[in-house]
Structure formats: structure tokens, C-alpha cells
Design a protein around this motif. Structure first.
Motif, PDB file in Angstrom:
ATOM      1  N   TYR A  44     -32.885 -45.131 -35.333  1.00 12.42           N
ATOM      2  CA  TYR A  44     -33.188 -46.327 -34.409  1.00 12.42           C
ATOM      3  C   TYR A  44     -31.880 -46.892 -34.057  1.00 12.42           C
ATOM      4  O   TYR A  44     -31.795 -47.551 -32.813  1.00 12.42           O
ATOM      5  CB  TYR A  44     -33.987 -47.316 -35.087  1.00 12.42           C
ATOM      6  CG  TYR A  44     -35.543 -46.960 -35.054  1.00 12.42           C
ATOM      7  CD1 TYR A  44     -36.259 -47.133 -33.836  1.00 12.42           C
ATOM      8  CD2 TYR A  44     -36.155 -46.948 -36.295  1.00 12.42           C
ATOM      9  CE1 TYR A  44     -37.461 -46.832 -33.882  1.00 12.42           C
ATOM     10  CE2 TYR A  44     -37.570 -46.345 -36.385  1.00 12.42           C
ATOM     11  CZ  TYR A  44     -38.280 -46.376 -35.193  1.00 12.42           C
ATOM     12  OH  TYR A  44     -39.624 -46.105 -34.900  1.00 12.42           O
ATOM     13  N   LEU A  45     -30.985 -47.044 -34.492  1.00 16.20           N
ATOM     14  CA  LEU A  45     -29.698 -47.829 -34.311  1.00 16.20           C
ATOM     15  C   LEU A  45     -28.562 -46.984 -33.880  1.00 16.20           C
ATOM     16  O   LEU A  45     -27.629 -47.471 -33.378  1.00 16.20           O
ATOM     17  CB  LEU A  45     -29.171 -48.765 -35.511  1.00 16.20           C
ATOM     18  CG  LEU A  45     -30.236 -49.320 -36.024  1.00 16.20           C
ATOM     19  CD1 LEU A  45     -29.829 -50.132 -37.633  1.00 16.20           C
ATOM     20  CD2 LEU A  45     -30.576 -50.617 -35.387  1.00 16.20           C
ATOM     21  N   HIS A  46     -28.872 -45.641 -33.733  1.00 14.43           N
ATOM     22  CA  HIS A  46     -27.367 -44.846 -33.645  1.00 14.43           C
ATOM     23  C   HIS A  46     -26.840 -44.905 -32.379  1.00 14.43           C
ATOM     24  O   HIS A  46     -25.551 -44.474 -31.869  1.00 14.43           O
ATOM     25  CB  HIS A  46     -27.966 -43.283 -33.692  1.00 14.43           C
ATOM     26  CG  HIS A  46     -28.616 -42.763 -32.503  1.00 14.43           C
ATOM     27  ND1 HIS A  46     -29.904 -42.727 -32.120  1.00 14.43           N
ATOM     28  CD2 HIS A  46     -28.070 -42.127 -31.390  1.00 14.43           C
ATOM     29  CE1 HIS A  46     -30.165 -41.948 -30.932  1.00 14.43           C
ATOM     30  NE2 HIS A  46     -28.909 -41.408 -30.535  1.00 14.43           N
ATOM     31  N   ASP A  47     -27.536 -45.446 -31.193  1.00 16.97           N
ATOM     32  CA  ASP A  47     -27.048 -45.763 -30.024  1.00 16.97           C
ATOM     33  C   ASP A  47     -26.468 -47.259 -29.549  1.00 16.97           C
ATOM     34  O   ASP A  47     -26.167 -47.702 -28.659  1.00 16.97           O
ATOM     35  CB  ASP A  47     -27.603 -45.355 -28.568  1.00 16.97           C
ATOM     36  CG  ASP A  47     -27.560 -43.809 -28.441  1.00 16.97           C
ATOM     37  OD1 ASP A  47     -26.640 -43.176 -28.826  1.00 16.97           O
ATOM     38  OD2 ASP A  47     -28.534 -43.284 -27.977  1.00 16.97           O
ATOM     39  N   PHE A  48     -26.940 -48.198 -30.480  1.00 22.16           N
ATOM     40  CA  PHE A  48     -26.805 -49.635 -30.773  1.00 22.16           C
ATOM     41  C   PHE A  48     -25.354 -49.889 -30.052  1.00 22.16           C
ATOM     42  O   PHE A  48     -25.402 -50.958 -29.327  1.00 22.16           O
ATOM     43  CB  PHE A  48     -27.018 -50.333 -31.779  1.00 22.16           C
ATOM     44  CG  PHE A  48     -27.674 -51.748 -31.542  1.00 22.16           C
ATOM     45  CD1 PHE A  48     -29.037 -51.912 -31.343  1.00 22.16           C
ATOM     46  CD2 PHE A  48     -26.854 -52.541 -31.556  1.00 22.16           C
ATOM     47  CE1 PHE A  48     -29.473 -53.233 -31.350  1.00 22.16           C
ATOM     48  CE2 PHE A  48     -27.467 -53.940 -31.558  1.00 22.16           C
ATOM     49  CZ  PHE A  48     -28.402 -54.223 -31.380  1.00 22.16           C
ATOM     50  N   TYR A  49     -24.377 -49.533 -30.810  1.00 23.17           N
ATOM     51  CA  TYR A  49     -22.848 -49.995 -30.335  1.00 23.17           C
ATOM     52  C   TYR A  49     -21.960 -48.971 -29.965  1.00 23.17           C
ATOM     53  O   TYR A  49     -20.852 -48.829 -30.091  1.00 23.17           O
ATOM     54  CB  TYR A  49     -22.318 -50.736 -31.663  1.00 23.17           C
ATOM     55  CG  TYR A  49     -22.304 -49.818 -33.067  1.00 23.17           C
ATOM     56  CD1 TYR A  49     -21.276 -48.753 -33.067  1.00 23.17           C
ATOM     57  CD2 TYR A  49     -23.189 -50.088 -33.763  1.00 23.17           C
ATOM     58  CE1 TYR A  49     -21.057 -48.292 -34.355  1.00 23.17           C
ATOM     59  CE2 TYR A  49     -23.034 -49.469 -35.144  1.00 23.17           C
ATOM     60  CZ  TYR A  49     -21.955 -48.285 -35.348  1.00 23.17           C
ATOM     61  OH  TYR A  49     -22.016 -47.739 -36.495  1.00 23.17           O
ATOM     62  N   ASP A  50     -22.956 -47.878 -29.045  1.00 21.13           N
ATOM     63  CA  ASP A  50     -22.070 -46.892 -28.583  1.00 21.13           C
ATOM     64  C   ASP A  50     -21.110 -47.385 -27.718  1.00 21.13           C
ATOM     65  O   ASP A  50     -21.490 -48.091 -26.648  1.00 21.13           O
ATOM     66  CB  ASP A  50     -23.117 -45.798 -28.004  1.00 21.13           C
ATOM     67  CG  ASP A  50     -22.340 -44.431 -27.551  1.00 21.13           C
ATOM     68  OD1 ASP A  50     -23.027 -43.462 -27.979  1.00 21.13           O
ATOM     69  OD2 ASP A  50     -21.530 -44.647 -26.780  1.00 21.13           O
ATOM     70  N   GLU A  51     -19.706 -46.807 -27.625  1.00 24.02           N
ATOM     71  CA  GLU A  51     -18.790 -47.181 -26.605  1.00 24.02           C
ATOM     72  C   GLU A  51     -19.211 -47.031 -25.414  1.00 24.02           C
ATOM     73  O   GLU A  51     -18.780 -47.902 -24.321  1.00 24.02           O
ATOM     74  CB  GLU A  51     -17.405 -46.390 -26.976  1.00 24.02           C
ATOM     75  CG  GLU A  51     -17.284 -45.169 -27.069  1.00 24.02           C
ATOM     76  CD  GLU A  51     -16.228 -44.496 -27.706  1.00 24.02           C
ATOM     77  OE1 GLU A  51     -15.328 -45.086 -28.295  1.00 24.02           O
ATOM     78  OE2 GLU A  51     -15.957 -43.144 -27.484  1.00 24.02           O
ATOM     79  N   LYS A  52     -19.899 -46.134 -25.192  1.00 22.17           N
ATOM     80  CA  LYS A  52     -20.388 -45.883 -23.765  1.00 22.17           C
ATOM     81  C   LYS A  52     -21.342 -46.965 -23.223  1.00 22.17           C
ATOM     82  O   LYS A  52     -21.661 -46.993 -21.788  1.00 22.17           O
ATOM     83  CB  LYS A  52     -21.042 -44.210 -23.610  1.00 22.17           C
ATOM     84  CG  LYS A  52     -20.220 -43.375 -23.616  1.00 22.17           C
ATOM     85  CD  LYS A  52     -20.748 -41.765 -23.441  1.00 22.17           C
ATOM     86  CE  LYS A  52     -21.625 -41.448 -24.467  1.00 22.17           C
ATOM     87  NZ  LYS A  52     -21.251 -40.813 -25.731  1.00 22.17           N
TER      88      LYS A  52
END
Ligand code: ADP
Ligand code: NI
Length: 206
Positions: A46-54
Motif C-alpha cells: 500500500y505504501l510502496h510509492d508513497f514517498y517515491d522520489e519520482k
């Protein structure tokens, strides 16, 4: 909830639907990998893209904000949060090119679940969508795909079709779990047929 609100604004393929598909992939893999911690796997999905640098400007701030929310609103322990953040930090494709990390079983499942969503029919769709959003050309018969992808040779002058050679065809071999490898085999075959057909049609062969 939290993730949904954040992801709904993104149009490039990193959307909430992606997150939900990754969760479903992980649920399937968890069914085969009985020893994995379901809670950590699903929360990391659920959280894997939450703080993605992109996707966010300030990764450190976003991470701190997320940690705060998880502790305050969801009463998740620091240890669990550390494990989940470690899974997320180590699993991205680019990250693994620079350095091969030994992922925990949970990390391997989340990584497989995320990668499975980049291939097959959905992978074709996402690649096209990404290409359109980023103004990438469909195809250029004079532009060779790059053999090796490293973190610093990401370049703009690729094409959607080259992206299959540069990344998507390679993901099958990188799958960690047996179940994901099996799914990846048939999804990769479909993409290969799609690309071969595209190239044949482009050349006017039929
Ligand atoms: P991720 O961290 O999930 O790999 P990316 O931003 O690299 O994130 O990719 C998001 C989606 O867009 C994936 O499905 C990926 O295959 C696709 N994509 C990324 N780069 C390209 C590209 N140059 N051309 C076409 N599709 C791309
Ligand atoms: Ni993802």
C-alpha cells in the motif's frame, strides 16, 4: 484512505489502481509463501510509492510525515515501520541496479508483486500510458535499445518499444519467488508477441 487520496492525482501509471493491483498480486504470492508476514507485505504494498522520489519533492520529509501518521493514527510500532520502510527503500528497480540488496522474504514478495504489474497486458497498457504522458515516441527503428540499465544512464531519448527491451523483458529473470517467475513467463511471452507483431507491421511485412 491515506494512500488513495495521495495517488488519485497521478496520471502516469503510479496511481491508486496500480497500488491495488500490487496488493492483489501480493495476496496471490502470499498464498504460496506461507512463511511471510502478511501484514508487513500488504502494508508495504500500500505504501510502496508513497514517498517515491519520482512523485514527491522532499523524500525525507514525506517519510517522516508517513512515520508520524502510522504511529499516531494506526498505532504501528517503530520496529514494524522500520521493516516496512526498509522493504520499500530496497525494492525499486533502479536501486537494485546500483547495488544488489538481499531482500527479506517480505521484500521479495513486494518487489515481485510490483514488478508483475509492469509486465503482461497491464504492462503494455502502463508503458503506453507512461509514454504518452511523458511525450515519448512510440518507436524509432534507428534507435538501438540499451543493453544495460544503470542508474545514471536513464535517458529521455528512448521509445516505448525500446522500453520493453530495456526493462520489461528483463523483469522475468529478476523475479524472486517461484510463483512470480511462473506468472512472469506467460506475461513476458505476451509482451514479446506484441512487440514482434508491432515491428513486423511497422516494416510492412504483413
Ligand atoms: P517503477 O518504479 O514502478 O518501475 P517507473 O516510473 O519507472 O516506476 O515506471 C512506471 C510505469 O511506466 C511502469 O509500468 C514502466 O514500465 C513504465 N515506464 C517507465 N519508463 C518508461 C518508458 N521510457 N517508456 C514506456 N514506459 C515506461
Ligand atoms: Ni509500484
Amino acid at each position: 484512505m491515506l494512500v488513495r487520496r495521495k495517488m488519485e492525482s497521478d496520471q502516469s501509471g503510479h496511481d491508486y489502481e496500480h497500488v491495488r493491483r500490487v496488493v492483489r498480486n501480493a495476496q496471490y504470492l502470499l498464498d504460496k509463501e506461507k512463511k511471510a508476514d502478511d501484514f508487513k507485505v500488504l502494508l508495504a504494498c500500500y505504501l510502496h510509492d508513497f514517498y517515491d522520489e519520482k512523485l514527491v519533492q522532499d523524500v525525507t520529509a514525506e517519510k517522516a510525515n508517513l512515520r508520524h501518521i502510522l504511529v499516531q493514527q494506526f498505532e504501528i510500532s517503530s520496529d514494524t515501520i522500520n521493516d516496512i520502510f526498509q522493504i520499500i527503500d530496497q525494492m525499486s528497480f533502479a536501486h537494485n541496479l546500483a547495488e544488489t540488496h538481499k531482500l527479506s522474504l517480505e521484500g521479495q514478495i513486494v518487489q515481485d508483486a510490483d514488478r508483475l504489474d509492469a509486465i503482461g497486458a497491464i504492462g503494455v497498457f502502463r508503458a503506453i500510458r507512461y509514454g504518452v504522458v511523458h511525450g515519448i515516441a512510440d518507436y524509432d527503428s534507428t534507435l538501438e535499445p540499451r543493453e544495460e540499465l544503470t542508474q545514471d544512464n536513464y535517458r529521455e531519448d528512448t521509445t516505448i518499444i525500446n522500453h520493453f527491451y530495456e526493462k520489461l523483458f528483463k523483469l522475468e529473470k529478476l523475479m524472486n519467488t517461484k510463483a512470480a517467475k511462473r506468472i512472469a513467463r506467460s506475461r513476458t511471452k505476451l509482451m514479446q508477441e506484441f512487440v514482434s507483431e508491432y515491428e513486423a507491421e511497422y516494416r510492412g511485412e504483413k
